[in-house]
Scaffold this motif. Structure first.
Motif, PDB file in Angstrom:
ATOM      1  N   ALA A 264       0.823  -1.210   0.000  1.00  0.00           N
ATOM      2  CA  ALA A 264       0.000   0.000   0.000  1.00  0.00           C
ATOM      3  C   ALA A 264       0.857   1.260   0.000  1.00  0.00           C
ATOM      4  CB  ALA A 264      -0.940   0.004   1.210  1.00  0.00           C
ATOM      5  N   GLY A 265       2.022   1.205   0.636  1.00  0.00           N
ATOM      6  CA  GLY A 265       2.927   2.352   0.607  1.00  0.00           C
ATOM      7  C   GLY A 265       3.423   2.629  -0.800  1.00  0.00           C
ATOM      8  N   TRP A 266       3.780   1.594  -1.533  1.00  0.00           N
ATOM      9  CA  TRP A 266       4.219   1.728  -2.922  1.00  0.00           C
ATOM     10  C   TRP A 266       3.072   2.242  -3.782  1.00  0.00           C
ATOM     11  CZ3 TRP A 266       7.433   2.817  -6.356  1.00  0.00           C
ATOM     12  CH2 TRP A 266       7.423   2.309  -7.656  1.00  0.00           C
ATOM     13  N   GLU A 267       1.877   1.752  -3.551  1.00  0.00           N
ATOM     14  CA  GLU A 267       0.708   2.208  -4.312  1.00  0.00           C
ATOM     15  C   GLU A 267       0.477   3.696  -4.100  1.00  0.00           C
ATOM     16  OE1 GLU A 267      -4.090   1.650  -4.147  1.00  0.00           O
ATOM     17  OE2 GLU A 267      -2.872  -0.142  -3.829  1.00  0.00           O
ATOM     18  N   ALA A 268       0.642   4.171  -2.859  1.00  0.00           N
ATOM     19  CA  ALA A 268       0.474   5.598  -2.576  1.00  0.00           C
ATOM     20  C   ALA A 268       1.512   6.417  -3.340  1.00  0.00           C
ATOM     21  CB  ALA A 268       0.598   5.846  -1.074  1.00  0.00           C
ATOM     22  N   LEU A 269       2.757   5.954  -3.367  1.00  0.00           N
ATOM     23  CA  LEU A 269       3.815   6.675  -4.072  1.00  0.00           C
ATOM     24  C   LEU A 269       3.503   6.796  -5.555  1.00  0.00           C
ATOM     25  CD1 LEU A 269       6.984   5.083  -2.414  1.00  0.00           C
ATOM     26  CD2 LEU A 269       5.918   7.283  -1.874  1.00  0.00           C
ATOM     27  N   ILE A 270       2.997   5.724  -6.152  1.00  0.00           N
ATOM     28  CA  ILE A 270       2.649   5.766  -7.573  1.00  0.00           C
ATOM     29  C   ILE A 270       1.588   6.828  -7.838  1.00  0.00           C
ATOM     30  CG2 ILE A 270       1.630   4.441  -9.464  1.00  0.00           C
ATOM     31  CD1 ILE A 270       2.849   1.943  -8.266  1.00  0.00           C
ATOM     32  N   LYS A 271       0.731   7.055  -6.861  1.00  0.00           N
ATOM     33  CA  LYS A 271      -0.310   8.080  -6.992  1.00  0.00           C
ATOM     34  C   LYS A 271       0.205   9.479  -6.653  1.00  0.00           C
ATOM     35  CE  LYS A 271      -4.395   5.186  -6.119  1.00  0.00           C
ATOM     36  NZ  LYS A 271      -3.771   3.850  -6.086  1.00  0.00           N
ATOM     37  N   GLY A 272       1.479   9.576  -6.301  1.00  0.00           N
ATOM     38  CA  GLY A 272       2.026  10.874  -5.936  1.00  0.00           C
ATOM     39  C   GLY A 272       1.740  11.265  -4.509  1.00  0.00           C
ATOM     40  N   ARG A 273       1.341  10.282  -3.675  1.00  0.00           N
ATOM     41  CA  ARG A 273       1.002  10.550  -2.289  1.00  0.00           C
ATOM     42  C   ARG A 273       2.103  10.024  -1.372  1.00  0.00           C
ATOM     43  NH1 ARG A 273      -1.234  14.187  -1.451  1.00  0.00           N
ATOM     44  NH2 ARG A 273      -2.256  13.470   0.465  1.00  0.00           N
ATOM     45  N   PRO A 274       2.355  10.694  -0.242  1.00  0.00           N
ATOM     46  CA  PRO A 274       3.457  10.293   0.642  1.00  0.00           C
ATOM     47  C   PRO A 274       3.135   9.047   1.463  1.00  0.00           C
ATOM     48  CG  PRO A 274       2.278  12.152   1.574  1.00  0.00           C
ATOM     49  CD  PRO A 274       1.680  11.925   0.216  1.00  0.00           C
ATOM     50  N   ALA A 275       4.193   8.386   1.929  1.00  0.00           N
ATOM     51  CA  ALA A 275       4.047   7.185   2.741  1.00  0.00           C
ATOM     52  C   ALA A 275       4.953   7.280   3.960  1.00  0.00           C
ATOM     53  CB  ALA A 275       4.399   5.946   1.918  1.00  0.00           C
ATOM     54  N   LEU A 276       4.471   6.714   5.054  1.00  0.00           N
ATOM     55  CA  LEU A 276       5.235   6.603   6.293  1.00  0.00           C
ATOM     56  C   LEU A 276       5.487   5.122   6.534  1.00  0.00           C
ATOM     57  CD1 LEU A 276       6.307   8.011   8.938  1.00  0.00           C
ATOM     58  CD2 LEU A 276       4.058   7.503   9.946  1.00  0.00           C
ATOM     59  N   VAL A 277       6.757   4.727   6.661  1.00  0.00           N
ATOM     60  CA  VAL A 277       7.089   3.308   6.784  1.00  0.00           C
ATOM     61  C   VAL A 277       7.686   3.033   8.162  1.00  0.00           C
ATOM     62  CG1 VAL A 277       9.384   3.591   5.736  1.00  0.00           C
ATOM     63  CG2 VAL A 277       8.258   1.365   5.664  1.00  0.00           C
ATOM     64  N   PHE A 278       7.244   1.942   8.784  1.00  0.00           N
ATOM     65  CA  PHE A 278       7.709   1.557  10.115  1.00  0.00           C
ATOM     66  C   PHE A 278       8.711   0.409  10.082  1.00  0.00           C
ATOM     67  CE2 PHE A 278       3.988   3.969  11.104  1.00  0.00           C
ATOM     68  CZ  PHE A 278       4.167   4.447  12.385  1.00  0.00           C
ATOM     69  N   GLY A 279       8.784  -0.306   8.978  1.00  0.00           N
ATOM     70  CA  GLY A 279       9.633  -1.485   8.911  1.00  0.00           C
ATOM     71  C   GLY A 279      10.489  -1.499   7.668  1.00  0.00           C
ATOM     72  N   GLY A 280      10.567  -2.673   7.031  1.00  0.00           N
ATOM     73  CA  GLY A 280      11.500  -2.867   5.940  1.00  0.00           C
ATOM     74  C   GLY A 280      10.874  -2.934   4.572  1.00  0.00           C
ATOM     75  N   GLY A 281      10.076  -1.981   4.201  1.00  0.00           N
ATOM     76  CA  GLY A 281       9.530  -1.949   2.848  1.00  0.00           C
ATOM     77  C   GLY A 281      10.650  -1.816   1.823  1.00  0.00           C
ATOM     78  N   TRP A 282      10.580  -2.596   0.751  1.00  0.00           N
ATOM     79  CA  TRP A 282      11.643  -2.535  -0.266  1.00  0.00           C
ATOM     80  C   TRP A 282      11.730  -1.168  -0.920  1.00  0.00           C
ATOM     81  CZ3 TRP A 282       9.690  -1.285  -5.001  1.00  0.00           C
ATOM     82  CH2 TRP A 282       8.341  -1.590  -5.260  1.00  0.00           C
ATOM     83  N   TRP A 283      10.679  -0.372  -0.821  1.00  0.00           N
ATOM     84  CA  TRP A 283      10.597   0.940  -1.453  1.00  0.00           C
ATOM     85  C   TRP A 283      10.937   2.073  -0.481  1.00  0.00           C
ATOM     86  CZ3 TRP A 283       7.063   2.863   1.845  1.00  0.00           C
ATOM     87  CH2 TRP A 283       6.162   1.946   2.420  1.00  0.00           C
ATOM     88  N   LYS A 284      11.454   1.755   0.703  1.00  0.00           N
ATOM     89  CA  LYS A 284      11.541   2.778   1.754  1.00  0.00           C
ATOM     90  C   LYS A 284      12.620   3.838   1.515  1.00  0.00           C
ATOM     91  CE  LYS A 284      14.409   0.571   5.334  1.00  0.00           C
ATOM     92  NZ  LYS A 284      14.348   0.036   6.704  1.00  0.00           N
ATOM     93  N   SER A 285      13.504   3.637   0.526  1.00  0.00           N
ATOM     94  CA  SER A 285      14.490   4.669   0.183  1.00  0.00           C
ATOM     95  C   SER A 285      14.034   5.533  -0.983  1.00  0.00           C
ATOM     96  CB  SER A 285      15.841   4.015  -0.143  1.00  0.00           C
ATOM     97  OG  SER A 285      16.380   3.383   0.993  1.00  0.00           O
ATOM     98  N   PHE A 286      12.805   5.339  -1.440  1.00  0.00           N
ATOM     99  CA  PHE A 286      12.294   6.090  -2.582  1.00  0.00           C
ATOM    100  C   PHE A 286      11.862   7.500  -2.167  1.00  0.00           C
ATOM    101  CE2 PHE A 286      10.807   2.482  -5.647  1.00  0.00           C
ATOM    102  CZ  PHE A 286      12.082   1.929  -5.590  1.00  0.00           C
ATOM    103  N   PRO A 287      11.800   8.418  -3.135  1.00  0.00           N
ATOM    104  CA  PRO A 287      11.247   9.749  -2.854  1.00  0.00           C
ATOM    105  C   PRO A 287       9.805   9.620  -2.357  1.00  0.00           C
ATOM    106  CG  PRO A 287      12.292   9.691  -5.023  1.00  0.00           C
ATOM    107  CD  PRO A 287      12.241   8.280  -4.546  1.00  0.00           C
ATOM    108  N   GLY A 288       9.437  10.503  -1.439  1.00  0.00           N
ATOM    109  CA  GLY A 288       8.073  10.509  -0.914  1.00  0.00           C
ATOM    110  C   GLY A 288       7.883   9.666   0.323  1.00  0.00           C
ATOM    111  N   VAL A 289       8.944   8.951   0.751  1.00  0.00           N
ATOM    112  CA  VAL A 289       8.844   8.064   1.911  1.00  0.00           C
ATOM    113  C   VAL A 289       9.520   8.703   3.114  1.00  0.00           C
ATOM    114  CG1 VAL A 289       9.403   5.788   2.858  1.00  0.00           C
ATOM    115  CG2 VAL A 289       8.840   6.038   0.423  1.00  0.00           C
TER     116      VAL A 289
END
Length: 492
Positions: free
Chosen positions: A387-412
């Motif tokens: 869901a965090g990756w899906e939000a980023l694709i929509k141009g929306r920010p994400a807050l990550v608490f663990g080890g999402g593979w996308w956690k170094s991407f812009p918007g996180v």
């Protein structure tokens, strides 16, 4: 130097890759310990279920004698957290969630078994002179986590692999906590084209989960599993038909209040699960105000890798909700949506009591569409979920608490105590930056399918050819010819 390799790898797909790896190494890789199926040194799954199933070297715990505690592991400054992680993962084999359950009952049982298994693994690795440990999936099943923890404590060089969701490639890292850690500004790979606002193609998700549908009816599978529960767990009820009739009526009401697709007791039934589904049913009539300011917080399926391995302390998802609530701006809401694949594991009445004490939390109905929620939320918060990756694709920010593979991407934003959620919500990033980061990440991945579930990513997968390709990538990693995807070895 010969690489003396300990391996966790189950299933024929991974066995084929392992055989190709040894053959390609020209004698430079020797497998000295293999946890896998019956053709491995030790049968891995039996350690999770406490069954007696022999591998080529018998059973890991049979006739095992030790000189005492594994002091390498005990001396780890993070020992208590390591043990708690493994105990949490072993709990998935409890009689409350499995018919093929282990015999562990209380906390002391779990601690005792943890020490018995880790001591046996430490002795095996030491006797074999292991220098490296390879994990062909992210450790998250209990036995594999114990092997990983012991290997790290003994100073073995560890290599952890994990299949990507979006291509026939896999990630690599030396430590579990490195998942998602890399510098996307380093590298010259072409950007990965991503259609803004698109929805990830997740083959393991069902479109019916995102819209309201017909209510269910009690199924033959549910009745069968109820009777199985009575015979195995509560045979005295066979003499109380009134109790059984009351149970079946209650089950029928649960089915009638939930969507047809959920089928809560199709795979397993335990009486303790009924309150969980009744709680979900009570939320089905909730109205969702999409105009409100809210944090969207979709829960992970549990137990699973995303929480059990990548969550750290936030494998406790009630703690995630409580933490967001503590940082929530005035007037905001937290919209919590249960995972459509979830059962009662880690969702007992006390879990919901913790959540429902928070006045700004609303539990959404199952049909609330996650795609609209990620698009309208001020931000999406997750441990490591898609869901965090899906939000980023929509141009929306994400807050990550663990080890999402996308956690170094812009918007996180990675959670830290005192985080300003309003500032997170105001995070602006260019879609082109997202495509650039994704391109750099894909370039750091390795070719091959290492997880049978993902073999559908390639039509008519040629397993032999795949084994040769995947083995070459793993050998390059073991021999330090290529950097790992994530972590300290990912730069440059």
């Amino acid at each position: 130097m010969t690489i003396r390799l300990a391996v966790d790898g189950r299933g024929p797909l991974r066995r084929r890759i392992l055989d190709a790896l040894v053959a390609q190494s020209g004698g430079n890789v020797e497998v000295v310990l293999h946890l896998g199926d019956r053709d491995a040194d030790f049968h891995a799954a039996c350690l999770q279920r406490m069954e007696v199933r022999n591998g080529k070297k018998g059973h890991l715990l049979r006739d095992h004698l030790t000189k005492g505690a594994d002091m390498h592991l005990l001396a780890s400054p993070d020992f208590q957290n390591l043990m708690a992680t493994a105990v949490d993962q072993m709990h998935r084999g409890s009689k409350y969630y499995n018919y093929r359950a282990h015999n562990l009952v209380n906390l002391q049982d779990y601690l005792d078994y943890y020490h018995v298994v880790t001591q046996a693994l430490a002795d095996q690795l030491t006797a074999a002179g292991a220098t490296h440990a390879l994990f062909m999936n992210m450790p998250h099943l209990g036995y594999d986590t114990m092997l990983y923890q012991v290997a790290r404590s003994l100073g073995l060089k560890t290599l952890v692999l994990c299949q990507t969701t979006y291509s026939d490639r896999f990630f690599s890292m030396q430590r579990i906590e490195d998942m998602g850690v890399f510098d996307p500004s380093v590298g010259h790979a072409p950007p990965l084209p991503i259609k803004k606002g698109d929805q990830p193609d997740l083959f393991y998700m069902d479109d019916r989960w995102q819209k309201e549908g017909p209510r269910g009816r009690i199924t033959a599978g549910a009745i069968k599993n109820y009777l199985k529960h009575i015979v195995l767990r509560d045979p005295k009820s066979l003499l109380r038909p009134d109790v059984m009739v009351a149970d079946l009526r209650r089950i029928a009401r649960i089915y009638g209040a939930l969507p047809e697709w959920r089928d809560p007791f199709a795979k397993f039934f335990h009486r303790n699960e009924m309150p969980y589904y009744e709680m979900l049913a009570s939320c089905e009539g909730q109205k969702v105000d999409y105009e409100a300011k809210f944090v969207y917080l979709p829960l992970h399926n549990q137990p699973e890798m995303s929480t059990s391995a990548l969550g750290g302390v936030f494998r406790d998802q009630a703690l995630v909700i409580e933490t967001v609530a503590r940082h929530l701006p005035e007037g905001w809401k937290i919209y919590v949506k249960e995972n459509p694949r979830q059962n009662a594991f880690a969702r007992g009445p006390l879990f919901w009591q913790r959540v429902m004490r928070l006045p700004d939390v609303q539990i959404l109905p199952s049909h609330a569409p996650t795609h609209e929620l990620t698009a309208r939320a001020q931000l999406t918060a997750t441990v490591a979920g898609t869901a965090g990756w899906e939000a980023l694709i929509k141009g929306r920010p994400a807050l990550v608490f663990g080890g999402g593979w996308w956690k170094s991407f812009p918007g996180v934003t990675r959670f830290h105590e005192g985080v300003d959620l309003q500032a997170v919500a105001n995070t602006a990033f260019e879609h082109e930056g997202l495509e650039h980061a994704a391109g750099q990440l894909i370039a750091r991945c390795h070719d091959g399918v290492i997880e049978l579930l993902y073999s559908r990513m390639k039509e008519a997968l040629d397993e032999e050819a795949n084994a040769q390709v995947a083995a070459k990538g793993i050998l390059d990693l073991l021999e330090d010819r290529v950097p790992v995807t994530f972590g300290s070895g990912a730069k440059g």
